[in-house]
Design an enzyme around this catalytic site. Structure first.
Site, PDB file in Angstrom:
ATOM      1  N   THR A 142     -11.795  42.342 -14.351  1.00  0.00           N
ATOM      2  CA  THR A 142     -12.230  41.330 -15.316  1.00  0.00           C
ATOM      3  C   THR A 142     -11.060  40.679 -16.043  1.00  0.00           C
ATOM      4  O   THR A 142      -9.998  41.284 -16.179  1.00  0.00           O
ATOM      5  CB  THR A 142     -13.158  42.015 -16.360  1.00  0.00           C
ATOM      6  OG1 THR A 142     -13.357  41.138 -17.465  1.00  0.00           O
ATOM      7  CG2 THR A 142     -12.531  43.292 -16.916  1.00  0.00           C
ATOM      8  N   ASP A 143     -11.301  39.475 -16.564  1.00  0.00           N
ATOM      9  CA  ASP A 143     -10.264  38.800 -17.373  1.00  0.00           C
ATOM     10  C   ASP A 143     -10.133  39.445 -18.761  1.00  0.00           C
ATOM     11  O   ASP A 143      -9.179  39.166 -19.487  1.00  0.00           O
ATOM     12  CB  ASP A 143     -10.573  37.299 -17.515  1.00  0.00           C
ATOM     13  CG  ASP A 143     -11.908  36.992 -18.189  1.00  0.00           C
ATOM     14  OD1 ASP A 143     -12.677  37.935 -18.489  1.00  0.00           O
ATOM     15  OD2 ASP A 143     -12.177  35.791 -18.423  1.00  0.00           O
ATOM     16  N   GLU A 144     -11.093  40.318 -19.112  1.00  0.00           N
ATOM     17  CA  GLU A 144     -11.062  40.895 -20.463  1.00  0.00           C
ATOM     18  C   GLU A 144      -9.875  41.830 -20.675  1.00  0.00           C
ATOM     19  O   GLU A 144      -9.537  42.163 -21.806  1.00  0.00           O
ATOM     20  CB  GLU A 144     -12.392  41.595 -20.773  1.00  0.00           C
ATOM     21  CG  GLU A 144     -13.548  40.628 -20.636  1.00  0.00           C
ATOM     22  CD  GLU A 144     -14.869  41.107 -21.183  1.00  0.00           C
ATOM     23  OE1 GLU A 144     -14.884  41.926 -22.103  1.00  0.00           O
ATOM     24  OE2 GLU A 144     -15.895  40.623 -20.687  1.00  0.00           O
ATOM     25  N   TYR A 168     -14.652  48.776 -23.186  1.00  0.00           N
ATOM     26  CA  TYR A 168     -14.867  48.317 -21.802  1.00  0.00           C
ATOM     27  C   TYR A 168     -13.578  47.757 -21.213  1.00  0.00           C
ATOM     28  O   TYR A 168     -13.137  48.160 -20.127  1.00  0.00           O
ATOM     29  CB  TYR A 168     -15.975  47.245 -21.769  1.00  0.00           C
ATOM     30  CG  TYR A 168     -16.009  46.441 -20.486  1.00  0.00           C
ATOM     31  CD1 TYR A 168     -16.312  47.055 -19.268  1.00  0.00           C
ATOM     32  CD2 TYR A 168     -15.724  45.070 -20.479  1.00  0.00           C
ATOM     33  CE1 TYR A 168     -16.336  46.315 -18.080  1.00  0.00           C
ATOM     34  CE2 TYR A 168     -15.743  44.333 -19.306  1.00  0.00           C
ATOM     35  CZ  TYR A 168     -16.059  44.960 -18.105  1.00  0.00           C
ATOM     36  OH  TYR A 168     -16.066  44.236 -16.931  1.00  0.00           O
ATOM     37  N   LYS A 172     -11.268  49.132 -18.043  1.00  0.00           N
ATOM     38  CA  LYS A 172     -10.976  48.333 -16.836  1.00  0.00           C
ATOM     39  C   LYS A 172      -9.465  48.151 -16.687  1.00  0.00           C
ATOM     40  O   LYS A 172      -8.931  48.176 -15.571  1.00  0.00           O
ATOM     41  CB  LYS A 172     -11.678  46.971 -16.908  1.00  0.00           C
ATOM     42  CG  LYS A 172     -13.175  47.005 -16.773  1.00  0.00           C
ATOM     43  CD  LYS A 172     -13.687  47.537 -15.445  1.00  0.00           C
ATOM     44  CE  LYS A 172     -13.438  46.601 -14.288  1.00  0.00           C
ATOM     45  NZ  LYS A 172     -14.117  47.078 -13.040  1.00  0.00           N
TER      46      LYS A 172
HETATM   47  P1  NAD Z   1     -23.432  45.833 -13.362  1.00  0.00           P
HETATM   48  O1  NAD Z   1     -23.392  46.647 -14.608  1.00  0.00           O
HETATM   49  O2  NAD Z   1     -24.508  44.831 -13.168  1.00  0.00           O
HETATM   50  O3  NAD Z   1     -23.518  46.818 -12.090  1.00  0.00           O
HETATM   51  C1  NAD Z   1     -22.768  47.988 -11.986  1.00  0.00           C
HETATM   52  C2  NAD Z   1     -23.300  48.794 -10.806  1.00  0.00           C
HETATM   53  O4  NAD Z   1     -22.489  49.975 -10.671  1.00  0.00           O
HETATM   54  C3  NAD Z   1     -24.744  49.256 -10.962  1.00  0.00           C
HETATM   55  O5  NAD Z   1     -25.452  49.071  -9.768  1.00  0.00           O
HETATM   56  C4  NAD Z   1     -24.612  50.731 -11.293  1.00  0.00           C
HETATM   57  O6  NAD Z   1     -25.726  51.501 -10.879  1.00  0.00           O
HETATM   58  C5  NAD Z   1     -23.352  51.098 -10.524  1.00  0.00           C
HETATM   59  N1  NAD Z   1     -22.667  52.273 -11.074  1.00  0.00           N
HETATM   60  C6  NAD Z   1     -22.349  52.507 -12.381  1.00  0.00           C
HETATM   61  N2  NAD Z   1     -21.727  53.701 -12.498  1.00  0.00           N
HETATM   62  C7  NAD Z   1     -21.630  54.208 -11.240  1.00  0.00           C
HETATM   63  C8  NAD Z   1     -21.083  55.385 -10.723  1.00  0.00           C
HETATM   64  N3  NAD Z   1     -20.504  56.316 -11.514  1.00  0.00           N
HETATM   65  N4  NAD Z   1     -21.157  55.603  -9.383  1.00  0.00           N
HETATM   66  C9  NAD Z   1     -21.735  54.682  -8.574  1.00  0.00           C
HETATM   67  N5  NAD Z   1     -22.294  53.554  -9.017  1.00  0.00           N
HETATM   68  C10 NAD Z   1     -22.237  53.319 -10.340  1.00  0.00           C
HETATM   69  O7  NAD Z   1     -21.998  45.187 -13.239  1.00  0.00           O
HETATM   70  P2  NAD Z   1     -21.574  43.752 -12.680  1.00  0.00           P
HETATM   71  O8  NAD Z   1     -21.726  42.746 -13.741  1.00  0.00           O
HETATM   72  O9  NAD Z   1     -22.217  43.543 -11.354  1.00  0.00           O
HETATM   73  O10 NAD Z   1     -20.004  43.978 -12.483  1.00  0.00           O
HETATM   74  C11 NAD Z   1     -19.498  44.511 -11.260  1.00  0.00           C
HETATM   75  C12 NAD Z   1     -17.983  44.647 -11.383  1.00  0.00           C
HETATM   76  O11 NAD Z   1     -17.413  43.372 -11.642  1.00  0.00           O
HETATM   77  C13 NAD Z   1     -17.541  45.559 -12.530  1.00  0.00           C
HETATM   78  O12 NAD Z   1     -16.450  46.325 -12.076  1.00  0.00           O
HETATM   79  C14 NAD Z   1     -17.131  44.596 -13.628  1.00  0.00           C
HETATM   80  O13 NAD Z   1     -16.117  45.164 -14.428  1.00  0.00           O
HETATM   81  C15 NAD Z   1     -16.601  43.432 -12.809  1.00  0.00           C
HETATM   82  N6  NAD Z   1     -16.711  42.110 -13.472  1.00  0.00           N
HETATM   83  C16 NAD Z   1     -17.906  41.692 -14.002  1.00  0.00           C
HETATM   84  C17 NAD Z   1     -17.989  40.428 -14.583  1.00  0.00           C
HETATM   85  C18 NAD Z   1     -19.293  39.908 -15.165  1.00  0.00           C
HETATM   86  O14 NAD Z   1     -19.295  38.834 -15.773  1.00  0.00           O
HETATM   87  N7  NAD Z   1     -20.413  40.587 -14.969  1.00  0.00           N
HETATM   88  C19 NAD Z   1     -16.854  39.592 -14.629  1.00  0.00           C
HETATM   89  C20 NAD Z   1     -15.659  40.058 -14.067  1.00  0.00           C
HETATM   90  C21 NAD Z   1     -15.617  41.317 -13.482  1.00  0.00           C
HETATM   91  P1  TYD Z   2     -21.608  39.120 -22.711  1.00  0.00           P
HETATM   92  O1  TYD Z   2     -22.591  38.481 -21.778  1.00  0.00           O
HETATM   93  O2  TYD Z   2     -21.930  40.465 -23.271  1.00  0.00           O
HETATM   94  O3  TYD Z   2     -20.209  39.125 -21.955  1.00  0.00           O
HETATM   95  P2  TYD Z   2     -18.713  39.503 -22.496  1.00  0.00           P
HETATM   96  O4  TYD Z   2     -18.823  40.171 -23.792  1.00  0.00           O
HETATM   97  O5  TYD Z   2     -18.251  40.416 -21.418  1.00  0.00           O
HETATM   98  O6  TYD Z   2     -17.973  38.195 -22.545  1.00  0.00           O
HETATM   99  O7  TYD Z   2     -21.355  38.138 -23.930  1.00  0.00           O
HETATM  100  C1  TYD Z   2     -20.880  36.817 -23.720  1.00  0.00           C
HETATM  101  C2  TYD Z   2     -20.643  36.215 -25.080  1.00  0.00           C
HETATM  102  O8  TYD Z   2     -21.905  36.059 -25.738  1.00  0.00           O
HETATM  103  C3  TYD Z   2     -19.797  37.087 -25.982  1.00  0.00           C
HETATM  104  O9  TYD Z   2     -18.941  36.246 -26.762  1.00  0.00           O
HETATM  105  C4  TYD Z   2     -20.806  37.780 -26.883  1.00  0.00           C
HETATM  106  C5  TYD Z   2     -21.933  36.754 -26.993  1.00  0.00           C
HETATM  107  N1  TYD Z   2     -23.291  37.309 -27.158  1.00  0.00           N
HETATM  108  C6  TYD Z   2     -24.107  36.865 -28.201  1.00  0.00           C
HETATM  109  O10 TYD Z   2     -23.702  36.008 -28.999  1.00  0.00           O
HETATM  110  N2  TYD Z   2     -25.341  37.407 -28.334  1.00  0.00           N
HETATM  111  C7  TYD Z   2     -25.815  38.361 -27.485  1.00  0.00           C
HETATM  112  O11 TYD Z   2     -26.961  38.848 -27.679  1.00  0.00           O
HETATM  113  C8  TYD Z   2     -24.976  38.803 -26.423  1.00  0.00           C
HETATM  114  C9  TYD Z   2     -25.452  39.855 -25.448  1.00  0.00           C
HETATM  115  C10 TYD Z   2     -23.720  38.240 -26.279  1.00  0.00           C
END
Ligand code: NAD
Ligand code: TYD
Length: 372
Positions: A142-144, A168, A172
């Protein structure tokens, strides 16, 4: 527990393939005929195997219900299925949950990645010839990890120093450092991608966009944290999946690639755009205008102000481009959620209600003027 046989051809091992991005990736991969997939997922609250119902019976798909922290399981899977790549999505992924309970984040994101790296290293050590030359470990991050930006700062690039601010992001960042060290020290052919905020089908309604759609449909408040002026750089999930396939096919071992669509929007802009789309797509709704539901609530502790991604390396070196604009992607997303109310219903029962109470129950609503 393992179900079904693998198809002919060399599989990839995907971790976390029942989550939001993982399931989109598995569906795209299989639809593109890129070969079999073995999906290892623990099915936490965020994992939902219904996402993959359309491929469940496919001979090219194998599901393993298990934990990436289980070293014996991971070792056995690699030895049995002999994948040509590991694509590592599995993680605890929600910042607010990491604030309430960081332990699971350290366990899965750090220990889990460590376990996977050790197993991949041993497996890679056993390979020879073409199998060895072709093997890749793709770590999805992630970019975070880069922390927060001021309004005038340039976007994050691959050399931006790490400065994670939430549990988080810290977990990461730690996992990224482990991957880097396994490349440098042990020669594991790994690559890292750092992507901005994703949105699209199958995103669990704890994240901003699906939460706002789900709440708006029920006439519930739309809880905007703080002043709503925090900026995120949004990318449609399918564009992220295509970027991952590009990096897997053409990325250089040991390199990091930033992934982002160049769509910086404040949270308030995102929520008001969603409300306008809902007004348009559900013209009969008595809740119109949906923006009346916007409610300012207490801010997230340590809330990062702005993220923005410079994706020029991925675009210039590997030729990837985002295909969806924020407007087209958001419209598709709202349409998907409106057409899939049963999915939303099934993932928002039981434990989800507990989470809503825990995260929002203690956030006092605050008047809009206090946020200005
Ligand atoms: P998500 O939370 O929707 O899914 C995570 C999945 O991992 C789930 O299916 C869960 O059951 C599985 N999981 C969790 N713990 C586990 C374990 N110990 N063993 C096996 N499986 C396990 O997450 P997402 O949003 O799909 O993100 C996927 C990846 O991409 C993550 O690594 C996240 O850091 C990265 N990422 C997400 C975003 C975003 O905006 N969602 C952006 C950049 C990077
Ligand atoms: P989120 O989807 O949790 O992603 P991230 O924190 O990883 O960027 O949140 C996106 C943005 O939206 C973040 O600035 C927090 C804000 N947010 C709200 O304002 N209200 C909400 O209920 C949630 C879940 C997020």
């Amino acid at each position: 527990m393992e179900t079904k046989q693998k198809d002919a051809g060399t599989p990839i091992l995907v971790t976390g393939g029942a989550g939001f991005i993982g399931s989109n990736f598995v569906l795209e991969w299989l639809a593109a005929g890129k070969g079999p997939v073995v999906n290892l997922d623990k099915l936490t609250y965020a994992g939902n195997h219904e996402n993959l119902v359309t491929v469940e019976e496919s001979p090219a798909y194998t599901f393993i219900h298990g934990d990436i922290c289980d070293a014996a399981l991971v070792k056995g899977l690699l030895e049995k299925h002999r994948p040509r790549a590991v694509v590592h999505f599995a993680a605890e992924s929600h910042v607010d949950r990491s604030i309430h309970g960081p332990e699971a984040f350290l366990r899965t994101n750090i220990d889990g990645t460590f376990t996977l790296l050790q197993a991949a290293r041993a497996y890679f050590g056993s390979l020879t010839g073409e199998e060895r030359d072709g093997f890749r470990f793709l770590h999805v991050s992630t970019d975070e990890v880069y922390g927060t930006l001021e309004p005038e700062d340039p976007a994050f690039h691959e050399e931006t120093p790490y400065a994670p601010n939430s549990p988080y992001a810290a977990s990461k960042a730690a996992s990224d450092h482990l991957v880097r060290a396994w490349v440098h020290t042990y020669g594991l052919p790994a690559m890292i991608t750092n992507c901005s905020n994703n949105y699209g089908p199958y995103q669990f309604p704890e994240k901003l966009i699906p939460l706002m759609i789900a709440n708006a449909r029920k006439g519930k408040p739309l809880p905007v944290y703080g002043d709503g002026q925090q900026v995120r750089d949004w990318l449609y999930v399918t564009d992220h999946c295509r970027a991952l396939m590009t990096v897997l096919e053409r990325g250089q071992v040991g390199e990091t690639y930033n992934v982002g669509g160049g769509n910086q929007r404040s949270n308030l802009e995102v929520v008001t755009t969603l409300c306008a789309l809902l007004d348009e797509l559900s013209p009969e709704s008595p809740l119109k205008p949906h923006k009346q539901l916007i409610t300012y609530v207490a801010d997230r502790p340590g809330h990062d102000r702005r993220y923005a991604i410079d994706a020029r390396k991925l675009e210039g070196e590997l030729g990837w481009r985002a295909q969806e604009s924020f407007e087209t992607g958001l419209r598709k997303t709202v349409e998907w959620y409106l057409a899939n109310t049963a999915w939303v219903g099934s993932v928002t029962s039981g434990a989800y209600q507990q989470w809503v109470k825990q995260n929002y129950g203690t956030r006092e609503g605050i008047a809009a003027e206090e946020t200005r």
